[in-house]
Design an enzyme around this catalytic site. Structure first.
Site, short mmCIF file in Angstrom:
data_model
loop_
_atom_site.label_atom_id
_atom_site.label_comp_id
_atom_site.label_asym_id
_atom_site.label_seq_id
_atom_site.Cartn_x
_atom_site.Cartn_y
_atom_site.Cartn_z
N ARG A 171 0.86 -1.18 0.00
CA ARG A 171 0.00 0.00 0.00
C ARG A 171 0.90 1.22 0.00
O ARG A 171 1.74 1.37 0.89
CB ARG A 171 -0.89 0.00 1.25
CG ARG A 171 -1.92 1.10 1.24
CD ARG A 171 -2.50 1.35 2.63
NE ARG A 171 -1.67 2.24 3.40
CZ ARG A 171 -2.09 2.95 4.46
NH1 ARG A 171 -3.33 2.84 4.87
NH2 ARG A 171 -1.26 3.74 5.11
N TYR A 183 -2.07 11.91 4.98
CA TYR A 183 -2.36 10.66 5.66
C TYR A 183 -1.36 9.58 5.19
O TYR A 183 -1.11 9.45 4.00
CB TYR A 183 -3.80 10.20 5.38
CG TYR A 183 -3.94 8.77 5.75
CD1 TYR A 183 -4.05 8.40 7.09
CD2 TYR A 183 -3.83 7.76 4.80
CE1 TYR A 183 -4.07 7.08 7.46
CE2 TYR A 183 -3.84 6.44 5.15
CZ TYR A 183 -3.97 6.10 6.49
OH TYR A 183 -3.95 4.79 6.85
N ASP A 234 -4.79 4.07 -0.12
CA ASP A 234 -5.88 4.47 0.78
C ASP A 234 -6.22 5.95 0.55
O ASP A 234 -5.39 6.82 0.81
CB ASP A 234 -5.42 4.25 2.24
CG ASP A 234 -6.57 4.34 3.24
OD1 ASP A 234 -7.66 4.82 2.86
OD2 ASP A 234 -6.35 3.93 4.41
N HIS A 236 -8.55 7.39 2.12
CA HIS A 236 -8.89 7.81 3.48
C HIS A 236 -10.06 8.80 3.52
O HIS A 236 -9.98 9.86 4.15
CB HIS A 236 -7.66 8.35 4.22
CG HIS A 236 -7.59 7.94 5.66
ND1 HIS A 236 -8.01 8.75 6.68
CD2 HIS A 236 -7.19 6.79 6.24
CE1 HIS A 236 -7.84 8.11 7.83
NE2 HIS A 236 -7.36 6.91 7.59
N GLU A 260 -8.84 2.27 -1.40
CA GLU A 260 -9.59 2.10 -0.16
C GLU A 260 -10.30 3.39 0.20
O GLU A 260 -9.73 4.48 0.01
CB GLU A 260 -8.56 1.73 0.91
CG GLU A 260 -9.12 1.52 2.28
CD GLU A 260 -8.00 1.33 3.28
OE1 GLU A 260 -6.90 0.85 2.90
OE2 GLU A 260 -8.21 1.67 4.45
N GLU A 286 -13.28 0.08 7.18
CA GLU A 286 -12.52 0.02 8.43
C GLU A 286 -13.21 0.79 9.55
O GLU A 286 -12.92 0.55 10.72
CB GLU A 286 -11.07 0.48 8.23
CG GLU A 286 -10.92 1.96 7.99
CD GLU A 286 -9.50 2.36 7.74
OE1 GLU A 286 -8.75 1.58 7.13
OE2 GLU A 286 -9.11 3.46 8.15
N ARG A 307 -13.68 -4.47 4.67
CA ARG A 307 -12.52 -4.21 5.53
C ARG A 307 -12.84 -4.14 7.02
O ARG A 307 -11.97 -3.91 7.86
CB ARG A 307 -11.88 -2.86 5.12
CG ARG A 307 -10.85 -3.08 4.06
CD ARG A 307 -10.16 -1.84 3.65
NE ARG A 307 -9.31 -1.22 4.67
CZ ARG A 307 -8.22 -1.75 5.16
NH1 ARG A 307 -7.83 -2.95 4.81
NH2 ARG A 307 -7.50 -1.10 6.06
N GLU A 363 -4.35 -6.76 5.79
CA GLU A 363 -3.41 -5.67 6.05
C GLU A 363 -2.47 -6.08 7.17
O GLU A 363 -2.90 -6.65 8.17
CB GLU A 363 -4.18 -4.41 6.45
CG GLU A 363 -3.29 -3.19 6.67
CD GLU A 363 -4.09 -1.92 6.99
OE1 GLU A 363 -5.24 -2.05 7.45
OE2 GLU A 363 -3.57 -0.82 6.77
N TRP A 426 -10.81 13.57 8.07
CA TRP A 426 -9.40 13.19 8.21
C TRP A 426 -9.17 11.84 7.56
O TRP A 426 -9.77 10.92 7.53
CB TRP A 426 -8.97 13.11 9.69
CG TRP A 426 -7.57 12.59 9.74
CD1 TRP A 426 -6.42 13.24 9.38
CD2 TRP A 426 -7.16 11.26 10.14
NE1 TRP A 426 -5.34 12.43 9.51
CE2 TRP A 426 -5.77 11.20 9.97
CE3 TRP A 426 -7.84 10.15 10.59
CZ2 TRP A 426 -5.02 10.06 10.23
CZ3 TRP A 426 -7.14 9.01 10.87
CH2 TRP A 426 -5.72 8.97 10.70
O1 EZ4 Z 1 -6.19 5.60 9.81
O2 EZ4 Z 1 -6.26 2.72 11.93
O3 EZ4 Z 1 -5.98 1.57 6.31
N1 EZ4 Z 1 -5.62 1.97 7.38
C1 EZ4 Z 1 -6.00 3.11 7.94
C2 EZ4 Z 1 -5.50 3.35 9.33
C3 EZ4 Z 1 -6.40 4.26 10.14
C4 EZ4 Z 1 -6.11 4.08 11.61
C5 EZ4 Z 1 -7.02 4.92 12.48
O4 EZ4 Z 1 -6.90 4.56 13.80
O5 EZ4 Z 1 -6.71 3.89 7.36
O6 EZ4 Z 1 -4.19 3.84 9.30
CO CO Z 2 -7.67 2.89 5.76
#
Ligand code: EZ4
Ligand code: CO
Length: 426
Positions: A171, A183, A234, A236, A260, A286, A307, A363, A426
């Protein structure tokens, strides 16, 4: 043969030196162990009257004490006296039975209880958890590594380091020109850990810069490392549906394993637009905690990987149902496995990964060495895969003595704003 030496007329049997009465088993006590070996972990330990105990991970990054309070004040008192073998009934007691259901805090507590009960079940029957949920569907579990670079060159370099370590799936996250924090990128070249000591730090974000940059990153990585390596990314939760559709479409030529969280998970219908414009596979969940977060995504086949982790999605009992639901729609699993999921969670996920036919990928962010002082683990990495041994139950133990050396310390996930100050995801 592992353990059972003799069975008596009254149904009791001798396992090693412990005599277990199979007709009665009661939860006598439970406690919550909070520690911070480099980061906070919350571990639930459930005791039975037969000397067997089980462990569950109750860590919710940045919200640890909310889950501790839910367990200590509300759930543990109701657990005492129950038969720990009744995992299905106890799951429904705390989920269906609670008027205030769902939500990350409550479901982290439900998950920890469920995990600990399956751990007890495995220890009692002297068999690893995967044998109780279908047995082995494979020999080893494909995992993906994290590579995060402050800029394109460093991201390419970190990807190479992961490949050198034997990973076949990586990743990649990268600093974006013009954005101060991104991130998945650690400021100090150490392993990435988003929660920082104290209250949330504020970070800044600019989607247009991100959208312009990411396709160039994957173009470069494909040029350098070729087609054989699985690449993941990701987003995010940071795109609107149309932005995510553009990104997924522009990434199509680089054949990613997945992107993701291209849009926030709560916007299930948003995924329809992405599907119209791209074939880049999509992984979501997640931050989910029940199957109801997935209904549109799964039944409309808007995603390719689920996930939701064992520690936030209701434990083993509920995750098996989500995986079965996804499997009917040819959707695979790719469970969350960041460092804020404790070794108990990682091992529990690996048992599920071993047992499911529709497993996709896991992961894997290795915990720093200090975590292994507190947790005794049963998995090992070899050439891009994790292997789990046949220790009964989940197979991870905790040293309370070592845990006590690392007391809780408040840490929070960041809060994100657009460059003009507008609050953002975030
Ligand atoms: O930001 O688990 O794919 N993994 C992620 C993680 C999350 C954290 C938050 O606690 O997006 O890094
Ligand atoms: Co993630």
């Amino acid at each position: 043969m592992a353990g059972i030496l003799s069975v008596f007329d009254d149904g009791s049997c001798t396992v090693f030196s412990t005599t277990i009465n199979r007709h009665a088993l009661k939860i006598t006590d439970a406690k919550v162990i909070v520690c911070n070996p480099g980061r906070n972990f919350v571990t639930l330990k459930i005791y039975t009257d037969q000397g067997i105990y089980g462990l569950g991970d109750a860590t919710l990054n940045g919200m640890e004490m909310a889950v501790v309070s839910c367990l200590e004040n509300h759930f543990i008192p109701a657990l005492i006296g129950k038969d720990p073998r009744n995992t299905e009934d106890i799951w429904h007691y705390f989920y269906r039975g609670s008027y205030w259901k769902r939500g990350s805090v409550t479901m982290a507590a439900v998950s920890a209880i469920d995990m600990a009960l399956w751990d007890i079940k495995g220890k009692m029957l002297q068999t690893p958890l995967y044998n109780l949920i279908g047995g082995k569907s494979r020999d080893r579990v494909l995992v993906y590594a994290h590579a995060g670079g402050a800029d394109l060159n460093e991201a390419v370099e970190k990807t190479g380091e992961a490949i050198e370590k034997g990973f076949s799936a990586v990743r990649i996250q990268c600093g974006i020109p013009g954005i101060s924090h991104t991130y998945g990128v650690s400021g100090d070249r150490k392993s990435y850990e988003p929660a920082q000591k104290g209250l949330p730090v504020e970070q800044y974000w600019d989607t247009p810069s991100y959208l312009n940059f990411v396709p160039r990153l994957f173009e470069k990585v494909r040029q350098v490392y070729g087609d054989a390596i699985h690449l993941l990314h990701d987003v995010h939760h940071r795109c609107t549906p149309v932005e995510a559709a553009r990104l997924a479409n522009e990434l199509d030529p680089y054949h990613l394993f997945w992107i993701e969280d291209p849009v926030t998970g709560e916007l299930q219908e948003g995924l329809r637009l992405i599907r119209k414009h791209a074939v880049t596979p999509i992984a979501i969940g997640e931050v989910f905690n029940t199957v109801y977060d997935y209904t549109t995504l799964v039944t409309e086949q808007l995603i390719d990987y689920v996930r939701m982790p064992v520690s936030h999605g209701g434990g083993i009992t509920h995750l098996l149902k989500v995986a079965a639901f996804a499997g009917i729609y040819h959707i695979h699993t790719g469970f969350h496995g960041a460092t804020d999921l404790s070794p108990v969670s990682l091992a529990a996920s690996l048992h599920v990964d071993m047992a499911l036919n529709n497993f996709g990928i896991q992961e894997y962010m290795p915990h720093p060495e200090v975590v292994n002082e507190v947790f005794d683990t049963n998995y090992r990495f070899d050439k891009g895969y994790l292997h789990i041994d046949d220790t009964p139950g989940i197979g991870v133990d905790i040293s309370e003595e070592h845990a006590a050396k690392y007391p809780f310390s408040t840490a929070s996930l960041p809060v994100n704003r657009k460059t003009d100050g507008t609050l953002f995801y975030w």
